[in-house]
Design a protein around this motif. Sequence first.
Motif, mmCIF file in Angstrom:
data_model
loop_
_atom_site.group_PDB
_atom_site.id
_atom_site.type_symbol
_atom_site.label_atom_id
_atom_site.label_comp_id
_atom_site.label_asym_id
_atom_site.label_seq_id
_atom_site.Cartn_x
_atom_site.Cartn_y
_atom_site.Cartn_z
ATOM 1 N N GLU A 1 34.494 -8.906 29.029
ATOM 2 C CA GLU A 1 34.155 -10.472 29.560
ATOM 3 C C GLU A 1 35.982 -10.969 30.170
ATOM 4 O O GLU A 1 36.099 -12.120 30.839
ATOM 5 N N LYS B 1 32.774 -21.673 28.946
ATOM 6 C CA LYS B 1 34.379 -21.282 29.071
ATOM 7 C C LYS B 1 35.141 -21.048 27.919
ATOM 8 O O LYS B 1 36.312 -20.245 27.378
ATOM 9 N N VAL C 1 35.714 -16.319 32.532
ATOM 10 C CA VAL C 1 34.793 -16.733 33.618
ATOM 11 C C VAL C 1 35.023 -17.254 35.080
ATOM 12 O O VAL C 1 36.254 -17.995 34.473
#
Length: 335
Positions: free
Chosen positions: A168, A192, A198
């Motif tokens: 992630e 987000k 991200v």
Amino acid sequence: MTAIRQESLQGHVEEVVLAQPRGFCAGVDRAIEIVERALAKFGAPIYVRHEIVHNTYVVNDLKTKGAIFIEELSDVPPGATLVFSAHGVSQAVRAEARERGFEVFDATCPLVTKVHVEVAKLRREGYDFIMIGHKGHPEVEGTMGQLTEGIHLVEDVADVAGVQVPDESRIAVVTQTTLSVDDAAEILRAVKQRFPLVREPKKQDICYATQNRQDAVKVLSGEVDIVIVVGSPTSSNSNRLREVAQRLGTASYMVDSADEIEAAWFEDRPRVGLTAGASAPELLVDAVIARLKELGALSVRKMPGVEEHIEFPLPKGLGDKAMAEAGVTAAPRPH
């Protein structure tokens, strides 16, 4: 009772307000010119993978000039000239075109190409991707087809919850260039929230033309009783323009041509806003204005707005110098 008299009872237009900007963007202008220059230089037929842009009039016009639109490269004869549409293609399609030995001209919008380049670069750095877009749209298929794995499509906020990635901290987001700006922002917020690390694009993927036309419709909607969008049903950005007006509480309709306009739409709606998607030529707008004048419009005014002066270069082999060397006179590019 005559047809004209019946229409006057159904709806009476008083004023037409034109959105600014509207109609062709630089990417669409370039894509159409690539096909026209290829026809001028090599002669008909020129094969085009998918509709060069999503507009019925434009596609039919190019068909009359000698363009043949196909979906499968197996339908293109050996040695033919092939143009990729403005929406972009997957790496698999590019590889097949090379293997088959076609003369290829790439009409992919440079703003879509920018997304493709970013995907390839970050994939080499170990990133997975979330793509915000509409399943089945050729631009989405082209962008997702830059990779064989590691890219996940989300169409709405609910889809975000189902995304699974191995790391992630190594995930990036890209966006179909013709989405609703507001819809994309809502989905991005959900991305987000789910993936706080991200990586977003350095510059928003939604193209300048999509943004500008949606912003113009937001202003237009507050000044009129109804909004007419000129665009084909397959045009993503045209559909989004209609939705923008509808969400703001202004009745809105999308038409492929002036013939689709119904007088009943304008009952108690005398002020008409008019815009066009980025793939719709201005001559279709002119035809709609003529139709609205038949329904009583006495004035046509253009809203103030962004003036676009962007141009994208043509592919090698179709520029003015190459055309001159081939003894072909190319038509001047419209502005």
